[in-house]
Design a protein around this motif. Structure first.
Motif, short mmCIF file in Angstrom:
data_model
loop_
_atom_site.label_atom_id
_atom_site.label_comp_id
_atom_site.label_asym_id
_atom_site.label_seq_id
_atom_site.Cartn_x
_atom_site.Cartn_y
_atom_site.Cartn_z
N ALA B 190 0.85 -1.18 0.00
CA ALA B 190 0.00 0.00 0.00
C ALA B 190 0.89 1.24 0.00
O ALA B 190 2.00 1.20 0.52
N PRO B 191 0.42 2.35 -0.61
CA PRO B 191 1.25 3.56 -0.61
C PRO B 191 1.58 3.98 0.83
O PRO B 191 0.74 3.94 1.70
N GLU B 192 2.80 4.34 1.03
CA GLU B 192 3.30 4.80 2.33
C GLU B 192 3.24 3.74 3.43
O GLU B 192 3.34 4.05 4.61
N LYS B 193 3.01 2.49 3.04
CA LYS B 193 3.08 1.42 4.05
C LYS B 193 4.05 0.36 3.54
O LYS B 193 3.66 -0.69 3.06
N PRO B 194 5.37 0.63 3.61
CA PRO B 194 6.35 -0.29 3.04
C PRO B 194 6.41 -1.61 3.81
O PRO B 194 5.92 -1.70 4.94
N LEU B 195 7.00 -2.62 3.16
CA LEU B 195 7.24 -3.90 3.82
C LEU B 195 8.33 -3.67 4.84
O LEU B 195 9.49 -3.50 4.49
N ASN B 196 7.95 -3.61 6.10
CA ASN B 196 8.92 -3.28 7.13
C ASN B 196 8.54 -3.94 8.43
O ASN B 196 7.78 -3.40 9.22
N ASN B 197 9.00 -5.16 8.63
CA ASN B 197 8.82 -5.80 9.93
C ASN B 197 10.04 -6.65 10.20
O ASN B 197 10.90 -6.81 9.34
N LYS B 198 10.10 -7.19 11.39
CA LYS B 198 11.33 -7.89 11.78
C LYS B 198 11.45 -9.28 11.15
O LYS B 198 12.40 -9.98 11.42
N MET B 199 10.49 -9.69 10.34
CA MET B 199 10.60 -11.00 9.70
C MET B 199 10.60 -10.91 8.18
O MET B 199 10.46 -11.90 7.49
N MET B 200 10.74 -9.69 7.65
CA MET B 200 10.54 -9.52 6.21
C MET B 200 11.56 -10.28 5.37
O MET B 200 11.26 -10.65 4.24
N GLY B 201 12.76 -10.52 5.90
CA GLY B 201 13.77 -11.22 5.12
C GLY B 201 13.31 -12.59 4.64
O GLY B 201 13.79 -13.08 3.63
N ASN B 202 12.37 -13.19 5.37
CA ASN B 202 11.93 -14.53 4.99
C ASN B 202 11.25 -14.59 3.63
O ASN B 202 11.27 -15.63 2.99
N VAL B 203 10.64 -13.48 3.18
CA VAL B 203 9.96 -13.53 1.88
C VAL B 203 10.95 -13.76 0.75
O VAL B 203 10.60 -14.31 -0.28
N VAL B 204 12.20 -13.36 0.97
CA VAL B 204 13.22 -13.58 -0.06
C VAL B 204 13.52 -15.07 -0.19
O VAL B 204 13.66 -15.60 -1.28
N ASP B 205 13.60 -15.75 0.97
CA ASP B 205 13.81 -17.21 0.92
C ASP B 205 12.61 -17.91 0.33
O ASP B 205 12.74 -18.92 -0.35
N LEU B 206 11.42 -17.37 0.60
CA LEU B 206 10.20 -18.02 0.13
C LEU B 206 10.04 -17.92 -1.38
O LEU B 206 9.49 -18.80 -2.02
N CYS B 207 10.52 -16.82 -1.96
CA CYS B 207 10.30 -16.59 -3.39
C CYS B 207 10.98 -17.69 -4.21
O CYS B 207 12.19 -17.87 -4.13
#
Lengths: 160, 537
Positions: B190-207
């Motif tokens: 969403a605009p102005e709501k970036p992907l920013n949480n303490k577990m976000m790195g996992n989406v890179v492994d998931l892709c």
């Protein structure tokens, strides 16, 4: 200030929500109600709907961008949707679009005319193939279109 | 239990078990993109389609279960379902799916970081067509910046929606979504709501493809150059299982090869961290890089620390220790050091009759990621040390009373100096540590210790699971593993210790520490493999 539903629309929203087992299920009707009140679904409207249905804004944006009948951009007082699927296409939908662009002074899919009255988009089959070519203006169908008929309609709306 | 025939094998399938899992159990690999054991099943990629006899069309293996048929209706007299995973019908379907997925894919493998571990590459090679029949112009959406550490290479996306489901079901932060539809569908925030949480790195492994790319790792190296080492995250007392990917990195002006850890990835362990790690753990080597590493031994000369050789640093230390009675010496263990290292320190202290204590871990924020759909809530623990429980167990201490222990001591030897605040400096302070801080500045002797990436050992997490981490790279500078330094100190003090490797220390520790009696050395230190088993004490 954050947007709010008007009192009448609020009643409609409550009624829509009451028809479903959970709030998320009422998203489509609530979005339609919002579109009637605000004209189009802006980011603020999505936030309002998200707030009303207690959902993240993302879920609302997901749905709004999926469906074509929610307007993501501002539309004119007369939002003209010209059917361009097979039956209308064969019967001259392209000429209808061209003539409308000329009459209303706005290109198809490119916003609102200078007087703020018209916006034109192409629509997929609107289910009135027997009377092609046809168009939907706001909630009304205008069928069996000819140049004369378009002249008459557009002139009437322009003079209002 | 329903009996199914998958290709030529007979398999008993559980009531709610999917065909995919049953096939996997008997060694049949069905290709997939959108399936992930930790996420809800959506069956949207259609890559796992299999041929089920009697079904009107191909069925997705990841979401199909098999009900038990009445006796009279059994196929071939005994099967509840007969499934083909590799016949011509299935192969054609896979080819078709891959052709669709590659319609708009840029095929920029030469510059893509995922190349080499990309499912789209692997399956295209294994199941795909050799040429595309697509002659139209490709749709080329631009790369998007999703937040502080993730890029979205939109054109590479295959819409498996694993990342979206991760933010919905595991992190519960719901930043990602699918916008538009069909040809125009894209992952977005969403605009102005970036992907920013303490577990976000996992989406890179998931892709499964190279769509989500970590900014920290982008263009840093090719995956086929990596060496993988099993390790444990030292970030908090949770003890997440990780894999260290290291690489020989040739710097432009240096002839020698320098080892470096390129990235840290989670390793599956259902009882500790499932499939995930938090970003604190994932990027904590980045934070380490900002600190100053102690590379060589130092001894205080005058008011300044001067670089000296190991021999000199050790002889100065021994001199200082021998100059006072053993009652005036204190050895301080560390919650950041491994069980083996703490054990040796405790052994030395008991043999010499010196004071013994352990320093306190750092305490920080705790954060729990919990949603209705996730049976395993992920908690980042507040105790920011990997081995406080282990250190207390091996040293037989109940709590840290550092100030009391060192109050009347003249010589204090410390393993690491994280979070230590000295009320008054002892006459002689010997620190065996890796990074410079306020305490090492006061030290009289500074002995450089190897980090967890540079040595092997075990950590005991907050629940008592003893887990092994392995040496991935060579120790930087002249630093040595703590257990080696302790052995050298001990031999200088008249002890004749001999350990060939850290496994020998572990063997002795298991014999002597009651709580670890049940540990199996063979599993922790297998001779010929780096397999990491964990055991609970």
């Amino acid at each position: 200030m954050a947007l709010e539903f008007s009192p009448e629309k609020k009643k409609e929203v409550d009624w829509a929500i009451s028809r479903y087992p959970n709030k998320q299920a009422a998203m489509l009707p609530v979005l339609h109600i919002a579109q009637y009140q605000f004209g189009y679904i802006s980011n603020e409207v999505m936030e309002l709907v998200a707030r009303t249905l207690e959902l993240p804004v993302n879920r609302v944006q997901d749905v709004v961008t999926f469906y074509t009948m929610y307007n993501k951009q501002p539309v004119g007082k007369y939002h003209i949707q010209v059917c361009h699927t097979l039956a209308c296409g064969i019967n001259g939908a392209a000429q209808v679009v061209n003539y409308l662009e000329e009459k209303c002074g706005v290109k198809c899919g490119e916003g609102i005319s200078k007087d703020g009255k018209f916006s034109i988009v192409k629509a997929e089959c609107l289910g009135s193939c027997g009377t092609a070519p046809m168009m939907q203006v706001n909630d009304d169908y205008y069928e069996g279109l000819t140049k004369a008929k378009i002249d008459e309609l557009v002139n009437k709306w322009k003079s209002e | 239990m329903p009996l199914v025939k998958i290709d030529s094998q007979e398999v008993e399938i559980g009531k709610n078990e999917t065909v995919f899992n049953a096939a996997k159990r008997v060694g049949i690999d069905i290709p997939f993109y959108c399936y992930h054991p930790g996420l809800k099943i959506v069956a949207s990629c259609r890559m796992c389609l299999v041929d089920m006899v009697g079904a009107p069309k191909l069925v997705p293996a990841c979401s199909t279960t098999v009900p038990e048929l009445p006796e009279a209706k059994k196929i071939e007299g005994k099967f509840d379902a007969v499934i083909f995973t590799d016949n011509e019908k299935v192969k054609t379907a896979r080819r078709a799916v891959l052709e669709f997925l590659l319609l708009n894919h840029p095929i920029d493998c030469p510059i893509c970081d995922k190349a080499g571990e990309c499912k789209l590459q692997d399956y295209s090679f294994e199941h795909g067509n050799d040429a595309s029949r697509f002659v139209e112009i490709k749709r080329v959406p631009q790369k998007k910046d999703l937040g502080p550490s993730i890029f979205l290479y939109t054109s590479r996306c295959i819409m498996c929606s694993r990342c979206v489901r991760f933010t919905e079901e595991i992190s519960g932060t719901e930043e990602l979504k699918v916008t538009y539809r069909g040809w125009h569908a894209e992952i977005d925030v969403a605009p102005e709501k970036p992907l920013n949480n303490k577990m976000m790195g996992n989406v890179v492994d998931l892709c499964p493809v190279g769509c989500l790319i970590d900014k920290h790792e982008r263009f840093e190296g090719r995956v086929w150059n990596f060496v993988h080492t099993d390790s444990i995250c030292p970030g908090c007392s949770k003890g997440c299982n990780t894999t260290l990917d290291t690489m020989k990195h040739q710097k432009l002006n240096l002839e020698e090869l320098v080892d470096q850890v390129y990235r840290i990835r989670p390793r599956e362990n259902m009882t500790v961290n499932q499939w995930w790690i938090c970003d604190d753990g994932r990027y904590h080597l980045e934070t380490d890089k900002k600190k100053t590493r102690i590379m060589v031994p130092h001894v205080k000369q005058g008011s300044k620390l001067a670089e000296v050789s190991w021999a000199e640093a050790l002889s100065v230390s021994l001199q200082k220790i021998k100059a006072v009675s053993t009652k005036e010496v204190a050895l301080i263990g560390s919650p950041y050091a491994s069980n083996e290292e703490n054990y040796l320190l405790g052994k030395l202290a008991r043999l010499l009759g010196t004071g013994l204590d352990v320093s306190k871990p750092i305490y920080g924020d705790t954060q729990t990621f919990k949603t209705d759909k996730n049976p395993y809530p992920f908690t980042i623990e507040s105790e920011k040390a990997p081995n406080y429980r282990g250190a207390k167990t091996t040293l037989s201490l109940t709590d840290s009373q550092l100030d009391k222990t060192i109050a009347d001591k003249k010589v204090v030897i410390m393993l690491g100096s994280h979070n230590v605040e000295l009320k008054s400096k002892p006459e002689t302070l010997i620190v065996i540590g890796s990074f410079e801080d306020a305490v090492t500045a006061q030290a009289d002797v500074l002995l450089p210790a190897a980090l967890f990436t540079e040595t092997s050992g075990t950590y005991t997490n907050k629940d008592g699971a003893v887990q092994k981490f392995n040496r991935a790279i060579n120790a930087l500078g002249e630093s040595k593993a703590i257990w080696q330094i302790l052995v050298e100190l001990a031999s200088g003090l008249g002890q004749s210790w001999y350990y060939e490797n850290v496994g020998d220390v572990a063997k002795e520790m298991i014999e002597n520490v009651n709580a670890y009696k049940t540990l199996e050395l063979d599993k922790l230190y297998p001779q010929f493999s780096t397999l990491n088993e964990q055991m609970v004490v």
